[in-house]
Structure formats: structure tokens, C-alpha cells
Motif scaffolding. Structure first.
Motif, PDB file in Angstrom:
ATOM      1  N   ARG A   1      35.090  35.598  45.958  1.00 35.72           N
ATOM      2  CA  ARG A   1      35.235  36.894  45.287  1.00 35.72           C
ATOM      3  C   ARG A   1      35.368  36.722  43.772  1.00 35.72           C
ATOM      4  N   LEU A   2      35.997  35.622  43.354  1.00 34.70           N
ATOM      5  CA  LEU A   2      36.169  35.391  41.913  1.00 34.70           C
ATOM      6  C   LEU A   2      34.836  35.059  41.236  1.00 34.70           C
ATOM      7  N   ARG A   3      33.990  34.302  41.910  1.00 32.26           N
ATOM      8  CA  ARG A   3      32.731  33.851  41.284  1.00 32.26           C
ATOM      9  C   ARG A   3      31.869  35.012  40.802  1.00 32.26           C
ATOM     10  N   PRO A   4      31.598  36.031  41.605  1.00 34.59           N
ATOM     11  CA  PRO A   4      30.773  37.142  41.096  1.00 34.59           C
ATOM     12  C   PRO A   4      31.606  38.260  40.462  1.00 34.59           C
ATOM     13  N   GLN A   5      32.858  37.953  40.081  1.00 36.48           N
ATOM     14  CA  GLN A   5      33.726  38.963  39.438  1.00 36.48           C
ATOM     15  C   GLN A   5      34.105  40.095  40.388  1.00 36.48           C
ATOM     16  N   HIS A   6      34.246  39.792  41.671  1.00 35.56           N
ATOM     17  CA  HIS A   6      34.613  40.826  42.635  1.00 35.56           C
ATOM     18  C   HIS A   6      36.034  40.705  43.151  1.00 35.56           C
ATOM     19  N   ALA A   7      36.891  40.011  42.417  1.00 34.38           N
ATOM     20  CA  ALA A   7      38.307  39.957  42.801  1.00 34.38           C
ATOM     21  C   ALA A   7      38.887  41.360  42.646  1.00 34.38           C
ATOM     22  N   PRO A   8      39.904  41.694  43.428  1.00 34.79           N
ATOM     23  CA  PRO A   8      40.460  43.059  43.356  1.00 34.79           C
ATOM     24  C   PRO A   8      41.303  43.284  42.102  1.00 34.79           C
ATOM     25  N   LEU A   9      40.658  43.159  40.952  1.00 31.04           N
ATOM     26  CA  LEU A   9      41.317  43.392  39.669  1.00 31.04           C
ATOM     27  C   LEU A   9      40.935  44.785  39.182  1.00 31.04           C
ATOM     28  N   LYS A  10      41.658  45.284  38.190  1.00 27.11           N
ATOM     29  CA  LYS A  10      41.489  46.683  37.764  1.00 27.11           C
ATOM     30  C   LYS A  10      40.041  47.062  37.440  1.00 27.11           C
ATOM     31  N   TYR A  11      39.356  46.203  36.706  1.00 22.98           N
ATOM     32  CA  TYR A  11      38.000  46.555  36.281  1.00 22.98           C
ATOM     33  C   TYR A  11      37.083  46.765  37.479  1.00 22.98           C
ATOM     34  N   HIS A  12      37.228  45.878  38.469  1.00 21.63           N
ATOM     35  CA  HIS A  12      36.410  45.989  39.682  1.00 21.63           C
ATOM     36  C   HIS A  12      36.845  47.198  40.507  1.00 21.63           C
ATOM     37  N   LEU A  13      38.145  47.396  40.655  1.00 22.22           N
ATOM     38  CA  LEU A  13      38.651  48.531  41.442  1.00 22.22           C
ATOM     39  C   LEU A  13      38.230  49.856  40.816  1.00 22.22           C
ATOM     40  N   ASN A  14      38.183  49.881  39.489  1.00 19.95           N
ATOM     41  CA  ASN A  14      37.780  51.095  38.790  1.00 19.95           C
ATOM     42  C   ASN A  14      36.323  51.468  39.072  1.00 19.95           C
ATOM     43  N   ARG A  15      35.493  50.469  39.298  1.00 24.72           N
ATOM     44  CA  ARG A  15      34.090  50.765  39.618  1.00 24.72           C
ATOM     45  C   ARG A  15      33.989  51.422  40.990  1.00 24.72           C
ATOM     46  N   ILE A  16      34.939  51.094  41.868  1.00 20.46           N
ATOM     47  CA  ILE A  16      34.953  51.668  43.209  1.00 20.46           C
ATOM     48  C   ILE A  16      35.637  53.036  43.187  1.00 20.46           C
ATOM     49  N   ASN A  17      36.741  53.112  42.464  1.00 22.60           N
ATOM     50  CA  ASN A  17      37.494  54.356  42.361  1.00 22.60           C
ATOM     51  C   ASN A  17      37.969  54.541  40.912  1.00 22.60           C
ATOM     52  N   PRO A  18      37.340  55.475  40.184  1.00 20.94           N
ATOM     53  CA  PRO A  18      37.632  55.647  38.757  1.00 20.94           C
ATOM     54  C   PRO A  18      39.082  56.040  38.455  1.00 20.94           C
ATOM     55  N   GLN A  19      39.874  56.325  39.491  1.00 19.64           N
ATOM     56  CA  GLN A  19      41.279  56.635  39.226  1.00 19.64           C
ATOM     57  C   GLN A  19      42.085  55.407  38.829  1.00 19.64           C
ATOM     58  N   TYR A  20      41.569  54.210  39.156  1.00 20.99           N
ATOM     59  CA  TYR A  20      42.276  52.993  38.752  1.00 20.99           C
ATOM     60  C   TYR A  20      42.135  52.810  37.252  1.00 20.99           C
ATOM     61  N   PRO A  21      43.232  52.541  36.545  1.00 27.24           N
ATOM     62  CA  PRO A  21      43.097  52.251  35.116  1.00 27.24           C
ATOM     63  C   PRO A  21      42.385  50.907  34.931  1.00 27.24           C
ATOM     64  N   LEU A  22      41.707  50.765  33.795  1.00 28.24           N
ATOM     65  CA  LEU A  22      40.911  49.553  33.554  1.00 28.24           C
ATOM     66  C   LEU A  22      41.710  48.414  32.941  1.00 28.24           C
ATOM     67  N   MET A  23      42.846  48.766  32.329  1.00 27.29           N
ATOM     68  CA  MET A  23      43.540  47.797  31.507  1.00 27.29           C
ATOM     69  C   MET A  23      44.326  46.771  32.314  1.00 27.29           C
ATOM     70  N   CYS A  24      44.464  45.588  31.722  1.00 28.89           N
ATOM     71  CA  CYS A  24      45.254  44.508  32.305  1.00 28.89           C
ATOM     72  C   CYS A  24      46.731  44.901  32.287  1.00 28.89           C
ATOM     73  N   PRO A  25      47.400  44.879  33.452  1.00 32.06           N
ATOM     74  CA  PRO A  25      48.811  45.269  33.482  1.00 32.06           C
ATOM     75  C   PRO A  25      49.729  44.246  32.821  1.00 32.06           C
ATOM     76  N   LEU A  26      49.223  43.066  32.524  1.00 30.90           N
ATOM     77  CA  LEU A  26      50.061  42.051  31.879  1.00 30.90           C
ATOM     78  C   LEU A  26      50.092  42.220  30.363  1.00 30.90           C
ATOM     79  N   CYS A  27      48.937  42.385  29.746  1.00 32.31           N
ATOM     80  CA  CYS A  27      48.907  42.472  28.275  1.00 32.31           C
ATOM     81  C   CYS A  27      48.580  43.877  27.785  1.00 32.31           C
TER      82      CYS A  27
END
Ligand SMILES: [Zn+2]
Length: 112
Positions: free
Chosen positions: A23-49
Motif C-alpha cells: 500500500r505504501l509503494r503506490p501511495q495508497h496507505a490510509p493517510l489523509k491525502y489518500h483518504l481525502n480522494r475517497i471521501n473529501p470530508q477528510y482533511p488533507l493536512m498532516c496531523p503531526l505538523c
């Protein structure tokens, strides 16, 4: 062993570990940017920084909050060293990813 192509080292990981690297190789890990493409309600920003889109590249290569962990577990760029390397490095990459995801969950709790 030495004649193995770097991509084949994934064979020596457990099924669950393989799934995460795959999942990490093609950038499909369940991170915000990817989740946002599936559901735009997810914020895009990194919750750490909070100032970059949370992509796989951001998490693995750039998030300033993960610098110490990155120094301990990940080799220098390019990303192929991190995701297409030896089995030992793939295991360290998985450790980094799981610790980063844990830190992310804690950061979220602190921000709430
Ligand atoms: Zn970040």
C-alpha cells in the motif's frame, strides 16, 4: 541471496507486512491525502505538523515531526531505498510507519 532483485525482498515478509508495503509503494496507505480522494470530508493536512498534505512521501521523507525516528530507522533518499530495499530495511520501514501512525493518533488526541 545476493542475486535477488531489490523488489523481491518483500517475499520474506509476513502477509500483513507485505500488504502494508504494497500500500505504501503506490501511495495508497490510509493517510489523509489518500483518504481525502475517497471521501473529501477528510482533511488533507498532516496531523503531526499541520502544514503539509499528509502523503506517503510526506510521512516517509519530509514530516519534520518524524525527523528523529527517520534518522533511526530509514536510509537516505531516494524513496526506493525505503520501499524497495533489503528485507531488514523493509522491516525498519514498517517499524517507522507503525510508530509514525501511533504518533499521529496521539497527536490527534492532543489536538482535540
Ligand atoms: Zn507532517
Amino acid at each position: 541471496m545476493n542475486s535477488l532483485k531489490p523488489n523481491e525482498n518483500i517475499r520474506y515478509l509476513s502477509r500483513k507486512e507485505k500488504a502494508t508495503i504494497s500500500r505504501l509503494r503506490p501511495q495508497h496507505a490510509p493517510l489523509k491525502y489518500h483518504l481525502n480522494r475517497i471521501n473529501p470530508q477528510y482533511p488533507l493536512m498532516c496531523p503531526l505538523c499541520n502544514d503539509q498534505f499528509e502523503t506517503t512521501n510526506h510521512l516517509l521523507l519530509h514530516c519534520p515531526k518524524l525527523d528523529n525516528l527517520r534518522q533511526d530507522l530509514l536510509p537516505p533518499t531516494p524513496i526506493t531505498n525505503i520501499l524497495y530495499s533489503t528485507t531488514d530495511q523493509l522491516k525498519n520501514t514498517l517499524k517507522f510507519y507503525h510508530m509514525a501512525m501511533g504518533g499521529r493518533a496521539n497527536a490527534h488526541r492532543l489536538l482535540d
